[in-house]
Design a protein around this motif. Structure first.
Motif: not given
Length: 185
Positions: A81-84, A96-112
């Protein structure tokens, strides 16, 4: 030929050779090696997760929002998974690389991550997800005290060690399940 004979033939085919007698233990050096391997097997998941726990708890990294852009199916249940990542302080979104348990379109609070290459879910859910592997390590270490007591020939306390091992295993499994639920929710 009876069913039990057939079963014994299958077992013998899988485990050929001399069968150990009850009470036949490996030598002292082999026991030490077995305990050290078991200890390493249990501690490695715990130690390898420290960075992700710190990141999800906000101790390290940059806080912001992760938007998952795409998830590519790699086969066998694996995803890339890839994200911004948009930092809270403003500025352009970082790929950035996102967690593999994500789905396209997910928007979450995160730490870089300090390296700037990946972002993980932040907060309680992120910490719970990061604790999945440490709980696996804890569960795998649960019966090690009993085995050490058995190897040393200690008679007192072995029942307690078994009861404690069972309780710690249950705790570890509950922690793993809670972490997986947090990761996929």
């Amino acid at each position: 030929m009876s069913m039990s004979d057939s079963f014994e033939d299958i077992v013998d085919a899988i485990q050929p050779g001399v069968k150990p007698r009850p009470g036949n233990l490996p030598g002292p050096a082999a026991r030490v090696v077995l305990v050290l391997c078991w200890l390493a097997l249990g501690l490695l998941p715990i130690l390898s997760a420290v960075g992700d726990i710190k990141l999800a708890a906000g101790v390290t990294g940059t806080p912001g929002t992760l938007t998952v852009v795409s998830c590519e199916d790699l086969g066998r249940g694996r995803y890339d998974c890839k994200g911004g990542f948009a930092p809270d302080g403003g500025g352009a979104a970082v790929p950035v690389d996102a967690s593999p348990d994500s789905e396209a379109g997910d928007v979450t609070r995160a730490q870089l991550a300090p390296e700037g290459d990946r972002a993980v879910k932040a907060g309680t859910a992120g910490v719970a997800a990061a604790l999945t592997l440490p709980f696996l390590g804890i569960a795998s270490l649960a019966f090690l005290p009993y085995v050490i007591m058995y190897f040393l020939g200690a008679r007192r306390g072995r029942r307690t060690a078994v009861a404690a091992g069972a309780a710690v295993t249950v705790l570890g499994v509950i922690g793993m399940i809670a972490g997986m639920v947090a990761a996929y929710s």
